[in-house]
Design an enzyme around this catalytic site. Structure first.
Site, PDB file in Angstrom:
ATOM      1  N   ASP A 129       0.853  -1.184   0.000  1.00 32.62           N
ATOM      2  CA  ASP A 129       0.000   0.000   0.000  1.00 32.62           C
ATOM      3  C   ASP A 129       0.897   1.245   0.000  1.00 32.62           C
ATOM      4  O   ASP A 129       1.901   1.296   0.726  1.00 32.62           O
ATOM      5  CB  ASP A 129      -0.893   0.013   1.240  1.00 32.62           C
ATOM      6  CG  ASP A 129      -1.942   1.123   1.166  1.00 32.62           C
ATOM      7  OD1 ASP A 129      -2.989   0.885   0.546  1.00 32.62           O
ATOM      8  OD2 ASP A 129      -1.686   2.204   1.720  1.00 32.62           O
ATOM      9  N   ARG A 168      11.089  -9.702 -10.543  1.00 31.61           N
ATOM     10  CA  ARG A 168      11.483 -10.493 -11.700  1.00 31.61           C
ATOM     11  C   ARG A 168      10.623 -11.753 -11.847  1.00 31.61           C
ATOM     12  O   ARG A 168      10.241 -12.351 -10.819  1.00 31.61           O
ATOM     13  CB  ARG A 168      12.953 -10.913 -11.568  1.00 31.61           C
ATOM     14  CG  ARG A 168      13.924  -9.744 -11.513  1.00 31.61           C
ATOM     15  CD  ARG A 168      13.878  -8.953 -12.801  1.00 31.61           C
ATOM     16  NE  ARG A 168      14.848  -7.863 -12.812  1.00 31.61           N
ATOM     17  CZ  ARG A 168      14.923  -6.962 -13.777  1.00 31.61           C
ATOM     18  NH1 ARG A 168      14.075  -7.010 -14.790  1.00 31.61           N
ATOM     19  NH2 ARG A 168      15.827  -6.011 -13.721  1.00 31.61           N
ATOM     20  N   ARG A 171      13.441  -5.136  -1.126  1.00 29.02           N
ATOM     21  CA  ARG A 171      14.048  -4.529  -2.318  1.00 29.02           C
ATOM     22  C   ARG A 171      13.088  -3.538  -2.956  1.00 29.02           C
ATOM     23  O   ARG A 171      13.477  -2.447  -3.389  1.00 29.02           O
ATOM     24  CB  ARG A 171      14.439  -5.614  -3.328  1.00 29.02           C
ATOM     25  CG  ARG A 171      15.687  -6.384  -2.973  1.00 29.02           C
ATOM     26  CD  ARG A 171      16.221  -7.169  -4.163  1.00 29.02           C
ATOM     27  NE  ARG A 171      15.240  -8.116  -4.690  1.00 29.02           N
ATOM     28  CZ  ARG A 171      15.106  -9.370  -4.231  1.00 29.02           C
ATOM     29  NH1 ARG A 171      15.872  -9.799  -3.217  1.00 29.02           N
ATOM     30  NH2 ARG A 171      14.209 -10.178  -4.772  1.00 29.02           N
ATOM     31  N   GLU A 191      -4.674   2.371  -4.378  1.00 34.38           N
ATOM     32  CA  GLU A 191      -3.223   2.480  -4.231  1.00 34.38           C
ATOM     33  C   GLU A 191      -2.620   1.197  -3.665  1.00 34.38           C
ATOM     34  O   GLU A 191      -1.490   1.175  -3.173  1.00 34.38           O
ATOM     35  CB  GLU A 191      -2.864   3.665  -3.316  1.00 34.38           C
ATOM     36  CG  GLU A 191      -3.272   3.516  -1.878  1.00 34.38           C
ATOM     37  CD  GLU A 191      -4.690   3.997  -1.583  1.00 34.38           C
ATOM     38  OE1 GLU A 191      -4.974   4.320  -0.418  1.00 34.38           O
ATOM     39  OE2 GLU A 191      -5.527   4.045  -2.521  1.00 34.38           O
ATOM     40  N   HIS A 195      -5.291  14.761  -8.205  1.00 29.87           N
ATOM     41  CA  HIS A 195      -5.365  13.362  -8.672  1.00 29.87           C
ATOM     42  C   HIS A 195      -4.441  13.046  -9.852  1.00 29.87           C
ATOM     43  O   HIS A 195      -3.902  11.939  -9.922  1.00 29.87           O
ATOM     44  CB  HIS A 195      -6.815  13.005  -9.024  1.00 29.87           C
ATOM     45  CG  HIS A 195      -7.680  12.848  -7.812  1.00 29.87           C
ATOM     46  ND1 HIS A 195      -7.686  11.715  -7.035  1.00 29.87           N
ATOM     47  CD2 HIS A 195      -8.557  13.711  -7.213  1.00 29.87           C
ATOM     48  CE1 HIS A 195      -8.532  11.855  -6.027  1.00 29.87           C
ATOM     49  NE2 HIS A 195      -9.079  13.072  -6.104  1.00 29.87           N
ATOM     50  N   ASP A 204      -2.047   9.879  -9.845  1.00 32.43           N
ATOM     51  CA  ASP A 204      -1.954   8.861 -10.903  1.00 32.43           C
ATOM     52  C   ASP A 204      -0.512   8.683 -11.358  1.00 32.43           C
ATOM     53  O   ASP A 204      -0.059   7.557 -11.635  1.00 32.43           O
ATOM     54  CB  ASP A 204      -2.823   9.257 -12.096  1.00 32.43           C
ATOM     55  CG  ASP A 204      -4.318   9.145 -11.799  1.00 32.43           C
ATOM     56  OD1 ASP A 204      -4.671   8.500 -10.782  1.00 32.43           O
ATOM     57  OD2 ASP A 204      -5.119   9.696 -12.586  1.00 32.43           O
ATOM     58  N   ASN A 235      -2.920  13.041  -2.986  1.00 35.87           N
ATOM     59  CA  ASN A 235      -4.007  13.486  -3.866  1.00 35.87           C
ATOM     60  C   ASN A 235      -4.573  14.835  -3.422  1.00 35.87           C
ATOM     61  O   ASN A 235      -4.831  15.717  -4.251  1.00 35.87           O
ATOM     62  CB  ASN A 235      -5.130  12.436  -3.896  1.00 35.87           C
ATOM     63  CG  ASN A 235      -4.853  11.313  -4.876  1.00 35.87           C
ATOM     64  OD1 ASN A 235      -4.138  11.513  -5.865  1.00 35.87           O
ATOM     65  ND2 ASN A 235      -5.425  10.152  -4.622  1.00 35.87           N
TER      66      ASN A 235
END
Length: 485
Positions: A356, A388, A419, A399, A369, A373, A364
């Site tokens: 999240d 990978r 990572r 989100e 917004h 985005d 926002n």
């Protein structure tokens, strides 16, 4: 010009008329009590016609092994009815009119008509349901209306022939209100040809559909296609098309179709020599077969390409249906299907990282917004670089994101989440001259088969709980299973 009618043309006395010998033969054809002696007397009055019939009976065309020397013997051998129809067809071929329009080629017209006649005769002999001599005449006179127009309205028809363009029948209808097939059909009735011949020719003028036609009409249609290719290949169909049509007519027997065309070609050249009608060099059957094979290959390849295109289109549609439009990542529907498949047939370990973006509502609210985005797309690009295959990343909703990893240990799953967290922390999003830093929180849940299995819903619930723990700890951190336990 104004609309033509058969009755109007007939009143001008400009219609072609059958030779006197043909008129007399037609009278005999219409009579049921014609004797051999009467027929021999009428035919014998025309030395040229008599010579042609005698030559015909001694030619390979008849194949009766005839050794007679008199016309009476010839008629007795082929029968009164056969002799009547034969003499009629031979006399009609002599039709020439010096007043015809210059572009109307009589030799070409009769050569094509003869090709149609011999094709109809061969096909009728195979069917055994239609007198083959009647079939010969029907093929011979099918397009007699072209001769009618060439001699009755030579100036107007000359302009029509010279114009070229669309199919001749359509040009005739536009110019005259009717075409040569309709005129020819009416002429044959006026000449009082046998009713069976008129019935087989009439549907061509009526534009009847292909379904439900009588076998004689089907024979004439195929004979017409064969003649168009044999006599005037430059204007007709390809040999492959004609061979396919003959094969279909003969129930799919390709070798029989080849044999039919070979027989027709041989008859056409024999009749041409007999009646002094030029016949062009016949097409090579081997070349036709090669052309047909190339055409079949082309159609097969086209069909394969169409199937491939459809498959690609379906794959593209599936791809689009499984993708999130904003980020390009796999969407929630793809996630639900993936986790269902992985948990229903799981072997080894399966890890789910629920992610999240921290304080996304504030981003926002503060920047708008469109910037929000852009931050989501920024995370998607980082995730593509860090996560990978065979691991897969999904936009779970809003989100929130999810990563599925197979055959990994708990430590490897946590390392993958770290990572991703560090990459997001270290690489702020550039918005114009500003650097906007966004961080993520992650919950890492694992399941292992057979010792610690979980359902898809169970794995999501556990990862969600761990994500909540990370958010409650202040965000920008990861919580693995071991901490939750």
């Amino acid at each position: 010009m104004s609309r033509l009618t058969f009755s109007a043309l007939k009143s001008t006395r400009r219609l072609p008329s059958p030779p006197a010998i043909a008129v007399r033969i037609l009278q005999l054809v219409g009579a049921d009590d014609t004797t051999l002696e009467e027929l021999a007397q009428v035919i014998g009055a025309d030395p040229a016609l008599t010579a042609k019939i005698m030559k015909y009976l001694h030619s390979p065309l008849i194949g009766l092994g005839f050794h007679g020397t008199t016309l009476a013997e010839a008629i007795a051998r082929i029968g009164t009815r056969g002799a009547q129809l034969l003499a009629l067809s031979f006399s009609l071929v002599s039709q020439r009119d010096q007043k015809a329009c210059p572009s109307f080629d009589f030799d070409r017209f009769w050569s094509e008509s003869l090709a149609r006649a011999v094709a109809a005769r061969r096909l009728a002999a195979r069917e055994r349901g239609w007198d083959r001599e009647e079939a010969f005449i029907a093929g011979l006179v099918l397009r007699l209306g072209r001769l009618v127009l060439a001699t009755a309205v030579p100036v107007e028809y000359e302009a029509l022939l010279a114009a070229g363009g669309a199919e001749l029948v359509h040009r005739e209808r536009e110019a005259f209100g009717l075409d040569h097939l309709d005129l020819g059909s009416q002429l044959l009735q006026d000449w009082k040809l046998p009713e069976s011949i008129c019935r087989s020719v009439a549907p061509f003028a009526a534009d009847e559909p292909s379904e439900g036609l009588s076998r004689p009409v089907e024979i004439l249609r195929l004979a017409d296609r064969l003649a168009g290719f044999m006599a005037v290949p430059a204007d007709g169909e390809t040999g492959a098309d004609v061979l396919e049509a003959a094969t279909f007519f003969l129930g799919g027997d390709r070798e029989e179709a080849r044999h039919l065309i070979a027989e027709m070609t041989r008859d056409w050249m024999e009749y041409g020599e007999l009646l002094s009608i030029p016949t062009p060099e016949p097409p090579d059957l081997d070349e036709i077969e090669l052309e047909a094979e190339e055409q079949r290959t082309t159609l097969r390849l086209a069909a394969e390409i169409e199937v491939l295109n459809l498959r690609n289109e379906n794959q593209q549609l599936t791809h689009l249906a499984n993708r999130d439009r904003l980020t390009g990542l796999l969407n929630r529907g793809a996630f639900d299907e993936a986790i269902r498949q992985l948990t229903s047939a799981a072997r080894g370990g399966l890890a789910l990282i629920m992610i999240d973006l921290d304080h996304f509502k504030a981003i926002n609210d503060r920047h708008g917004h469109p910037v929000g985005d852009a931050i989501l797309r920024h995370f998607a690009r980082i995730a593509h670089e860090v996560v990978r295959p065979p691991a897969r990343i999904f936009r779970y909703g809003g989100e929130e994101f999810a990563v599925l990893l197979t055959d990994v240990s708990d430590a490897d799953a946590l390392a993958a989440a770290e990572r991703l967290r560090r990459a997001m922390e270290d690489r702020p999003h550039q918005e114009g001259s500003r650097n906007l830093r966004a961080t993520i929180s992650a919950g890492v849940a694992t399941a292992r088969w057979p010792e610690a299995p979980l359902s898809g819903a169970g794995l999501v619930a556990r990862a969600d709980g761990l994500l909540y723990e990370a958010k409650r700890a202040g965000g920008n951190c990861c919580r693995p299973d071991s901490v939750a336990r």
